[in-house]
Design a protein around this motif. Structure first.
Motif, PDB file in Angstrom:
ATOM      1  N   MET A   1      37.770  39.888  39.311  1.00 37.07           N
ATOM      2  CA  MET A   1      38.628  39.537  38.181  1.00 37.07           C
ATOM      3  C   MET A   1      40.070  39.692  38.637  1.00 37.07           C
ATOM      4  SD  MET A   1      37.015  41.069  34.629  1.00 37.07           S
ATOM      5  CE  MET A   1      37.739  39.840  33.522  1.00 37.07           C
ATOM      6  N   GLY A   2      40.973  38.989  37.956  1.00 34.83           N
ATOM      7  CA  GLY A   2      42.376  39.060  38.360  1.00 34.83           C
ATOM      8  C   GLY A   2      42.974  40.443  38.213  1.00 34.83           C
ATOM      9  N   GLY A   3      42.506  41.190  37.211  1.00 38.75           N
ATOM     10  CA  GLY A   3      43.044  42.519  36.966  1.00 38.75           C
ATOM     11  C   GLY A   3      42.213  43.638  37.556  1.00 38.75           C
ATOM     12  N   HIS A   4      41.319  43.327  38.475  1.00 38.87           N
ATOM     13  CA  HIS A   4      40.458  44.358  39.067  1.00 38.87           C
ATOM     14  C   HIS A   4      41.273  45.328  39.916  1.00 38.87           C
ATOM     15  CE1 HIS A   4      37.370  46.283  41.516  1.00 38.87           C
ATOM     16  NE2 HIS A   4      36.463  45.809  40.691  1.00 38.87           N
TER      17      HIS A   4
ATOM     18  N   GLY B   1      37.315  34.905  38.366  1.00 45.92           N
ATOM     19  CA  GLY B   1      37.142  35.236  39.773  1.00 45.92           C
ATOM     20  C   GLY B   1      37.887  34.266  40.663  1.00 45.92           C
ATOM     21  N   ASP B   2      38.333  34.761  41.816  1.00 45.23           N
ATOM     22  CA  ASP B   2      39.188  33.973  42.705  1.00 45.23           C
ATOM     23  C   ASP B   2      38.791  34.319  44.141  1.00 45.23           C
ATOM     24  OD1 ASP B   2      41.336  33.148  44.378  1.00 45.23           O
ATOM     25  OD2 ASP B   2      42.769  33.320  42.744  1.00 45.23           O
ATOM     26  N   MET B   3      38.185  33.354  44.860  1.00 44.20           N
ATOM     27  CA  MET B   3      37.678  33.639  46.199  1.00 44.20           C
ATOM     28  C   MET B   3      38.788  33.962  47.190  1.00 44.20           C
ATOM     29  SD  MET B   3      34.907  34.096  47.880  1.00 44.20           S
ATOM     30  CE  MET B   3      33.639  33.295  46.879  1.00 44.20           C
ATOM     31  N   ALA B   4      39.894  33.229  47.124  1.00 46.99           N
ATOM     32  CA  ALA B   4      40.998  33.507  48.048  1.00 46.99           C
ATOM     33  C   ALA B   4      41.533  34.918  47.834  1.00 46.99           C
ATOM     34  CB  ALA B   4      42.110  32.483  47.869  1.00 46.99           C
ATOM     35  N   ALA B   5      41.697  35.303  46.555  1.00 49.13           N
ATOM     36  CA  ALA B   5      42.183  36.646  46.251  1.00 49.13           C
ATOM     37  C   ALA B   5      41.157  37.693  46.660  1.00 49.13           C
ATOM     38  CB  ALA B   5      42.497  36.763  44.761  1.00 49.13           C
TER      39      ALA B   5
ATOM     40  N   ARG C   1      28.311  29.588  40.374  1.00 50.02           N
ATOM     41  CA  ARG C   1      29.709  29.987  40.218  1.00 50.02           C
ATOM     42  C   ARG C   1      30.306  30.442  41.548  1.00 50.02           C
ATOM     43  NH1 ARG C   1      31.376  28.299  35.107  1.00 50.02           N
ATOM     44  NH2 ARG C   1      33.210  29.573  35.485  1.00 50.02           N
ATOM     45  N   ASN C   2      29.519  31.129  42.362  1.00 44.98           N
ATOM     46  CA  ASN C   2      30.007  31.554  43.673  1.00 44.98           C
ATOM     47  C   ASN C   2      30.298  30.345  44.567  1.00 44.98           C
ATOM     48  OD1 ASN C   2      30.220  34.407  43.690  1.00 44.98           O
ATOM     49  ND2 ASN C   2      28.016  34.631  43.868  1.00 44.98           N
TER      50      ASN C   2
ATOM     51  N   ILE D   1      36.665  25.715  45.223  1.00 47.86           N
ATOM     52  CA  ILE D   1      38.038  25.740  44.707  1.00 47.86           C
ATOM     53  C   ILE D   1      38.984  26.281  45.771  1.00 47.86           C
ATOM     54  CG2 ILE D   1      39.549  26.866  43.023  1.00 47.86           C
ATOM     55  CD1 ILE D   1      37.235  26.673  41.007  1.00 47.86           C
ATOM     56  N   ASP D   2      38.551  27.315  46.473  1.00 46.41           N
ATOM     57  CA  ASP D   2      39.358  27.864  47.572  1.00 46.41           C
ATOM     58  C   ASP D   2      39.535  26.821  48.672  1.00 46.41           C
ATOM     59  OD1 ASP D   2      40.679  29.643  49.311  1.00 46.41           O
ATOM     60  OD2 ASP D   2      38.774  30.306  50.179  1.00 46.41           O
TER      61      ASP D   2
END
Length: 299
Positions: A154-157, A185-189, A266-267, A273-274
């Motif tokens: 998550m962005g705020g994890h 969720g954000d794979m690059a992050a 989703r994964n 997306i990345d």
């Protein structure tokens, strides 16, 4: 590990397993009690389950005073019990932010375009009493607790450094890899955060689900290798012809339980997306499970 039992897992750290086992949570959510005496911190109070809250309170010694409740991220299985525990202990709830905090500009654009998460249990009502920032240090007994912003799941994890013990939330676990489901969720992050954790030396990793991990460096490296291998599989599966994340998941994932198929899609989408952000693949529509992706080297 047994639900409803407080056990000491490291010096100054007690763990309580919540009674919420599932395909996504493994044996359940781990709640951690850090420190003793006047500066106790509870990490991830877990789901809104009264028996679990009672176990947390019963695990406290008579001399313990809870001074803060930390939430690693706003998923219901980690955050839902926070308001109730706060009311019972008078301790403030601390987190990086709410369920939408910390998104990258790309993920925020996806969210603004109408693309939604996959129903992974975001706690949309969660609001911390105090927002934490990367590098915040909190006293906890004789040890300092350090906040490490680790967007990805998550962005705020956030992860937490308690001395040389890593409390990794859902970013890194021993029993499974983490779900990365855009736009939360954000794979690059995720990969950048994993690299950051790998740059430090840890004696023990205590994840949000599953048992403690003693070989931390090896496990973090294995998780990184797994994601890079999965990316290579996605690209290989996309080589013959354009395909959707749903199609690619059927080709890549074999013999996974039906309950995990949606998470696998989703994964794969997160990888695509990345890859699109890096101009390795392209798509014409808003990214989603049924969006057609094409390798740019085949155009």
């Amino acid at each position: 590990m047994q639900a409803g039992v407080a056990e000491q897992v490291a010096q100054g750290i007690r763990r309580i397993l919540a009674p919420n086992p599932s395909a996504m949570t493994g044996p359940g959510t781990n709640t951690y009690i850090l420190g003793h005496g006047a500066g106790v911190i509870v990490v991830d109070p877990g789901p809104a389950e009264e028996q679990h809250l009672a176990t947390i309170l019963a695990a406290l010694d008579p001399t313990d005073t809870v001074t803060a409740i930390l939430v690693t991220h706003a998923h219901n299985d980690h955050s839902a019990a926070a308001p109730r525990l706060s009311a019972l202990t008078a301790a403030p709830v601390l987190a990086f932010g709410d369920a939408r905090s910390g998104r990258s500009p790309l993920m925020q654009r996806l969210a603004d375009s109408g693309f939604a998460g996959g129903g992974e249990g975001a706690d949309l009502s969660f609001r911390p009493d105090r927002q934490l920032t990367d590098g915040t240090v909190l006293p906890c007994g004789d040890t300092l607790l350090r906040v490490i912003h680790t967007p990805g799941h998550m962005g705020g994890h956030i992860c937490l450094g308690f001395g040389d013990v890593l409390l990794s939330g859902d970013h890194a676990m021993g029993w499974a890899s983490s779900l990365i489901s855009p736009p939360d969720g954000d794979m690059a992050a995720y990969m950048a955060s994993l690299d950051r954790l790998m740059s430090e030396r840890w004696s023990l990793m205590l994840p949000g689900h599953g048992p403690a991990v003693p070989e931390v460096a090896a496990r973090l490296q294995a998780l990184s290798d797994h994601r890079r291998a999965r990316e290579a599989e996605v690209l290989a599966a996309l080589r013959p012809a354009p395909a959707t994340p749903t199609d690619l998941t059927r080709r890549i994932y074999h013999d996974i339980p039906p309950g995990l198929h949606a998470a696998a899609i989703r994964n794969v989408l997160a990888h695509l997306i990345d890859l699109a952000a890096r101009n390795v693949v392209t798509c014409q529509d808003i990214p989603g499970p049924d969006t057609i992706f094409t390798r740019t080297d085949s155009l």
